[in-house]
Design a protein around this motif. Sequence first.
Motif, mmCIF file in Angstrom:
data_model
loop_
_atom_site.group_PDB
_atom_site.id
_atom_site.type_symbol
_atom_site.label_atom_id
_atom_site.label_comp_id
_atom_site.label_asym_id
_atom_site.label_seq_id
_atom_site.Cartn_x
_atom_site.Cartn_y
_atom_site.Cartn_z
ATOM 1 N N LEU A 1 0.832 -1.195 0.000
ATOM 2 C CA LEU A 1 0.000 0.000 0.000
ATOM 3 C C LEU A 1 0.870 1.249 0.000
ATOM 4 O O LEU A 1 0.572 2.224 -0.699
ATOM 5 C CB LEU A 1 -0.927 -0.003 1.216
ATOM 6 N N ALA A 2 1.950 1.217 0.771
ATOM 7 C CA ALA A 2 2.875 2.361 0.780
ATOM 8 C C ALA A 2 3.485 2.572 -0.597
ATOM 9 O O ALA A 2 3.618 3.708 -1.069
ATOM 10 C CB ALA A 2 3.973 2.123 1.819
ATOM 11 N N ARG A 3 3.842 1.477 -1.275
ATOM 12 C CA ARG A 3 4.428 1.585 -2.614
ATOM 13 C C ARG A 3 3.429 2.236 -3.591
ATOM 14 O O ARG A 3 3.782 3.103 -4.377
ATOM 15 C CB ARG A 3 4.823 0.192 -3.117
ATOM 16 N N ALA A 4 2.165 1.787 -3.515
ATOM 17 C CA ALA A 4 1.147 2.340 -4.407
ATOM 18 C C ALA A 4 0.950 3.829 -4.146
ATOM 19 O O ALA A 4 0.817 4.631 -5.090
ATOM 20 C CB ALA A 4 -0.169 1.589 -4.215
ATOM 21 N N GLU A 5 0.953 4.235 -2.861
ATOM 22 C CA GLU A 5 0.742 5.645 -2.539
ATOM 23 C C GLU A 5 1.942 6.499 -2.948
ATOM 24 O O GLU A 5 1.782 7.652 -3.364
ATOM 25 C CB GLU A 5 0.458 5.807 -1.048
ATOM 26 N N VAL A 6 3.145 5.956 -2.848
ATOM 27 C CA VAL A 6 4.327 6.685 -3.332
ATOM 28 C C VAL A 6 4.206 6.931 -4.830
ATOM 29 O O VAL A 6 4.449 8.035 -5.327
ATOM 30 C CB VAL A 6 5.620 5.912 -3.002
ATOM 31 N N MET A 7 3.813 5.902 -5.560
ATOM 32 C CA MET A 7 3.676 6.042 -7.010
ATOM 33 C C MET A 7 2.567 7.025 -7.379
ATOM 34 O O MET A 7 2.632 7.714 -8.402
ATOM 35 C CB MET A 7 3.406 4.675 -7.644
ATOM 36 N N ALA A 8 1.532 7.100 -6.522
ATOM 37 C CA ALA A 8 0.428 8.037 -6.771
ATOM 38 C C ALA A 8 0.743 9.443 -6.297
ATOM 39 O O ALA A 8 -0.029 10.375 -6.576
ATOM 40 C CB ALA A 8 -0.835 7.524 -6.084
ATOM 41 N N GLY A 9 1.865 9.613 -5.578
ATOM 42 C CA GLY A 9 2.214 10.930 -5.044
ATOM 43 C C GLY A 9 1.506 11.273 -3.751
ATOM 44 O O GLY A 9 1.557 12.413 -3.295
ATOM 45 N N ASN A 10 0.845 10.287 -3.135
ATOM 46 C CA ASN A 10 0.153 10.513 -1.853
ATOM 47 C C ASN A 10 1.119 10.186 -0.711
ATOM 48 O O ASN A 10 1.041 9.122 -0.088
ATOM 49 C CB ASN A 10 -1.103 9.638 -1.764
ATOM 50 N N TYR A 11 2.044 11.092 -0.470
ATOM 51 C CA TYR A 11 3.167 10.767 0.416
ATOM 52 C C TYR A 11 2.763 10.632 1.885
ATOM 53 O O TYR A 11 3.354 9.826 2.618
ATOM 54 C CB TYR A 11 4.265 11.813 0.245
ATOM 55 N N GLU A 12 1.793 11.412 2.342
ATOM 56 C CA GLU A 12 1.351 11.274 3.730
ATOM 57 C C GLU A 12 0.762 9.877 3.966
ATOM 58 O O GLU A 12 1.047 9.235 4.978
ATOM 59 C CB GLU A 12 0.309 12.343 4.065
ATOM 60 N N GLN A 13 -0.062 9.412 3.005
ATOM 61 C CA GLN A 13 -0.622 8.075 3.120
ATOM 62 C C GLN A 13 0.474 7.012 3.045
ATOM 63 O O GLN A 13 0.431 5.992 3.736
ATOM 64 C CB GLN A 13 -1.652 7.842 2.002
ATOM 65 N N ALA A 14 1.463 7.263 2.203
ATOM 66 C CA ALA A 14 2.573 6.320 2.079
ATOM 67 C C ALA A 14 3.326 6.199 3.398
ATOM 68 O O ALA A 14 3.706 5.084 3.802
ATOM 69 C CB ALA A 14 3.522 6.764 0.974
ATOM 70 N N VAL A 15 3.539 7.327 4.079
ATOM 71 C CA VAL A 15 4.223 7.293 5.380
ATOM 72 C C VAL A 15 3.403 6.489 6.381
ATOM 73 O O VAL A 15 3.944 5.675 7.144
ATOM 74 C CB VAL A 15 4.468 8.730 5.902
ATOM 75 N N ARG A 16 2.082 6.685 6.359
ATOM 76 C CA ARG A 16 1.225 5.966 7.310
ATOM 77 C C ARG A 16 1.319 4.459 7.085
ATOM 78 O O ARG A 16 1.521 3.687 8.031
ATOM 79 C CB ARG A 16 -0.220 6.440 7.169
ATOM 80 N N HIS A 17 1.173 4.033 5.840
ATOM 81 C CA HIS A 17 1.225 2.595 5.556
ATOM 82 C C HIS A 17 2.633 2.030 5.762
ATOM 83 O O HIS A 17 2.796 0.927 6.288
ATOM 84 C CB HIS A 17 0.762 2.332 4.127
ATOM 85 N N GLY A 18 3.649 2.772 5.335
ATOM 86 C CA GLY A 18 5.018 2.298 5.498
ATOM 87 C C GLY A 18 5.393 2.134 6.956
ATOM 88 O O GLY A 18 6.053 1.161 7.337
ATOM 89 N N SER A 19 4.962 3.090 7.793
ATOM 90 C CA SER A 19 5.262 3.001 9.227
ATOM 91 C C SER A 19 4.540 1.815 9.855
ATOM 92 O O SER A 19 5.106 1.096 10.685
ATOM 93 C CB SER A 19 4.849 4.297 9.931
ATOM 94 N N SER A 20 3.278 1.600 9.436
ATOM 95 C CA SER A 20 2.529 0.448 9.961
ATOM 96 C C SER A 20 3.210 -0.863 9.565
ATOM 97 O O SER A 20 3.334 -1.788 10.376
ATOM 98 C CB SER A 20 1.091 0.463 9.431
ATOM 99 N N GLY A 21 3.655 -0.939 8.308
ATOM 100 C CA GLY A 21 4.344 -2.142 7.854
ATOM 101 C C GLY A 21 5.636 -2.375 8.602
ATOM 102 O O GLY A 21 5.939 -3.509 9.009
ATOM 103 N N GLN A 22 6.394 -1.314 8.818
ATOM 104 C CA GLN A 22 7.665 -1.430 9.521
ATOM 105 C C GLN A 22 7.454 -1.902 10.955
ATOM 106 O O GLN A 22 8.204 -2.727 11.469
ATOM 107 C CB GLN A 22 8.382 -0.074 9.489
#
Length: 427
Positions: free
Chosen positions: A322-343
């Motif tokens: 999900l973080a990867r998809a949001e990075v590609m979409a330019g939704n960086y705040e959402q990417a941080v949220r998903h990436g942090s949850s995954g980590q």
Amino acid sequence: MTTSDLIGLRIKTVRRQRGLSQAQLAHPELSDSYVSLIESGKRTPTPAVLELLAQKLDCSLSYLLNGVTAEQMEDIELALGYARMALENGEVREARTRFAELLANHNLAGLTGLRQDTQFGLALALEACGELEEAISMLGRLQDEDVSPDRRIEIAVALCRVYRQSDRLSEAIKVGEAVLGGPARPAWTDGMVELGATLLSAYFYSGDLLRARQFAAELLNAADMLGTPRAVIAANWNAAVVAESSGHGEESLAFLERALAIQSETGQPRSLARTRVAYAALKLRVHPEALDEVRAILLRAEDELAQTSASTLDRANAQVELARAEVMAGNYEQAVRHGSSGQELMPTTAGAQEAEAHLLLSRAYGGLGRVSDAERELNAVRDWLTPLPDSRRVAGTWYAAAETMELLGDADGSVEAYRRALACAGL
């Protein structure tokens, strides 16, 4: 003591508790000398004789065979059922506690089959909780025991999988090849194909693409011959991974679409959710323009994983994608949220996956202009990747880290990361 010794000792103990002599117990169906031989462990009673003695002693056959009463046996089976239910429902920590408590029950010692069931269940619960080293230890002990052929394959599948998740690829391959690589390889079954699929993924991630392609074709043939959903899903899933590595993106999608279609009709909820995550990740790589579709698939899988016995690693992988998809979409705040949850969900042994989560966080922070946070995450990528053995996965993450460093203006770090990527790839 042997099983005959234990049975004889139990018969003697109950006989004395009932105030009976050997002759009284024996009369009229048996001889007292025969009862004496049974009690001393020199004769093993037939099932019919054992049932007769249980009736005469007014005790359960279960007690004479296993040392537990019928009520105790019922309690053990009920506790095992609750532990399995907790695992299946995704209550993985509850399952781990229930399996561990049951394993500590001294009444389980003489019940070899149930004890092994409990140990295997605990190993799966430990895996689901991200305690991979503990799961490996439990599975290793089980592997050394005398178990049924089907259980031996189940143990090999789980052990190969957990070694692969721990980036111990050579050990994963050793486990798989011990069963599949010998001259006396068993006939193909669902379990054997699943083991083969797990071994195939270990070949792939270790960078042995030639062997992976050859083995993928063999597995597909075996699965088609069996025609069972479990075999077809396992073979097609891993064939998709190998096809993508060969540059056949559309073919790889077709393989995984077939697996997902069958899984949707017949699969377990956890397996269906994991297949969705794999399909979404592949779809994003082959068709990056399909962001909205991929995001919807991943969000659905995220909900499904939360309600099943999915491991923390499964759930973490969904968040990372999900973080990867949001990075590609330019939704960086959402990417941080998903990436942090995954980590946060990653087990401590998930080195390559942990590095990938930090890499995506770095890219998201970079997109937000938070350069210091992006650099901190890149340093974490280095820390996780550096001690890992060379593999295809590690090479890819080093390469992606190099690109990110280049974007952040870290020329020296980028050059070093490119060098590490080439070294991991054997170049």
